[in-house]
Scaffold this active site. Sequence first.
Site, PDB file in Angstrom:
ATOM      1  N   GLY A   1       1.349   0.539  -2.841  1.00 12.47           N
ATOM      2  CA  GLY A   1       2.666  -0.056  -2.683  1.00 12.47           C
ATOM      3  C   GLY A   1       3.771   0.974  -2.730  1.00 12.47           C
ATOM      4  N   ILE A   2       4.983   0.511  -3.000  1.00  8.41           N
ATOM      5  CA  ILE A   2       6.170   1.366  -3.004  1.00  8.41           C
ATOM      6  C   ILE A   2       6.459   1.849  -4.412  1.00  8.41           C
ATOM      7  CG2 ILE A   2       8.652   1.427  -2.524  1.00  8.41           C
ATOM      8  CD1 ILE A   2       8.211  -0.814  -0.504  1.00  8.41           C
ATOM      9  N   GLY A   3       6.899   3.116  -4.547  1.00  7.38           N
ATOM     10  CA  GLY A   3       7.397   3.580  -5.837  1.00  7.38           C
ATOM     11  C   GLY A   3       6.660   4.797  -6.360  1.00  7.38           C
TER      12      GLY A   3
ATOM     13  N   MET B   1       4.775   5.140  -9.076  1.00 10.96           N
ATOM     14  CA  MET B   1       3.413   4.929  -9.571  1.00 10.96           C
ATOM     15  C   MET B   1       2.363   5.064  -8.471  1.00 10.96           C
ATOM     16  SD  MET B   1       0.694   3.978 -11.038  1.00 10.96           S
ATOM     17  CE  MET B   1       1.538   4.506 -12.476  1.00 10.96           C
TER      18      MET B   1
ATOM     19  N   GLU C   1       0.048  -2.255   4.126  1.00 16.39           N
ATOM     20  CA  GLU C   1       1.213  -2.734   4.871  1.00 16.39           C
ATOM     21  C   GLU C   1       2.213  -1.611   5.088  1.00 16.39           C
ATOM     22  OE1 GLU C   1       2.613  -5.722   2.160  1.00 16.39           O
ATOM     23  OE2 GLU C   1       4.336  -4.528   1.577  1.00 16.39           O
TER      24      GLU C   1
ATOM     25  N   GLY D   1       3.977  -7.809   0.333  1.00 20.38           N
ATOM     26  CA  GLY D   1       2.556  -8.023   0.568  1.00 20.38           C
ATOM     27  C   GLY D   1       1.722  -8.039  -0.698  1.00 20.38           C
TER      28      GLY D   1
ATOM     29  N   LYS E   1      20.553   0.494 -20.591  1.00 19.32           N
ATOM     30  CA  LYS E   1      21.665   1.444 -20.596  1.00 19.32           C
ATOM     31  C   LYS E   1      22.262   1.641 -21.975  1.00 19.32           C
ATOM     32  CE  LYS E   1      22.958   0.575 -15.775  1.00 19.32           C
ATOM     33  NZ  LYS E   1      24.000   0.062 -14.848  1.00 19.32           N
TER      34      LYS E   1
END
Length: 444
Positions: free
Chosen positions: A218-220, A222, A243, A341, A368
Amino acid sequence: MSIYSKYKNKLRTPADAVKCVKSGDWVDYSVALGFPMLLDAALAKRKEELKDVKIRGNLIFGPIQAVECDPEREHFFYNSWHCSAYERKLCDKGLCNYIPMAFRNVVPYYYHFLTVNVAMVCATPMDKHGYFNLSCSTGVAKGILDKADIVIIEVNEKLPKIYGGFDEAIHIDQVDYIVEGAHPDLPQFPVDAATAEDVKIAEHILSYIPSGATIQLGIGSMPNVIGKMLADSDLKDLGMHTELCSDAYVDLFEAGKLTNSKKKIHKNKGVTGIAFGSTKLYEWVDENPGLMICPLEYVNAPDVIAQLDDMISINSCISVDLYGQICAESAGTRHISGTGGQLDYLTGASMSRGGKAFICMASSYVDKAGIRHSRILPRFNGDIVTDPRSQGYFIATEHGVINLAGRATWERAEMLISIAHPDFRDDLIQAAEEQKIWRNSNKR
């Protein structure tokens, strides 16, 4: 008439091309690098002439001028299938609405339910056969263009040409207008530096991956760490079915790990639906015969994914509750990204012979104000459920990996608390007791 005569007849300036948009229309901008920035700018200039033009986009990195020129949303009303960081900020400002979906369903939604009055998408320059390659946006672009009343192609000379299985191109006979113009270099998407937690999670997952496995990342940060560790590992003959094609796959290829030679379908081909990353990635995917880009209703179909033995899916999430529900798209009611996905691959990988689907997260985060919060929660309160508890599988934090498949509620609570940040375990046990999903014999 030759294809070049047709091209000349359909060539317009951006300003002339967008004259076809009427008040009340639905307009589609496609996905990611398919975003038609010249046409968007021209459409924004028509603001005072138009009312209630609804626009759909998907992972667009901005700026979207039709959105930013109209903060009251009287002229243009923007919606996204999956939010980029830019679109997330639009959501925070009340300038974007999310469209719930699973990625494999997006194009079928268009075919069966949605109206597209005008579709605008970037593509590569026309080839000698009259085709424009849909490049990095192939995953959803052709299905949208097929449904549109009017199709406008914005030629982006910077896009890579990516070979496809099907629907990766559109012929000039299917195009109403063509727009040309100079484009900046394709955007770069550097991945955030890996945290110590990312590295530890990756180390846990690596032991579950065999040689010959097919990988979805996936994205990122990790998934990127996983890719780099795989590149440095002793594993071999890995495959790609994903994907999103990101730089992690380039790392795997350059390390000699990505051969696709053991795949049961599309042997010797890496399969994807969308691509974005660095210049190195764009150069790698360009006219690469070892890659195949296809629509996401195929790439993300669980029955297709399930045909790949040892399919390993690795995705991230925001939080998990003690019932095993997974949230990957909101923080409370604040929208972050989308289902994408994730559910497709969680389903497909769990159906694969030897397959495993991992959902990863750091066990906690610091806000924060410097206050630490658990990402494992007693129960959700407004958080959007991306993956139902009935489909929870492997969950990984820096404290370990658990497998929720087939586990009762009390087992899930015990297992999830075991990989929670130690500072929160006692409170989570107390919550589990109150929710009647804690067993007295559980280890404390």
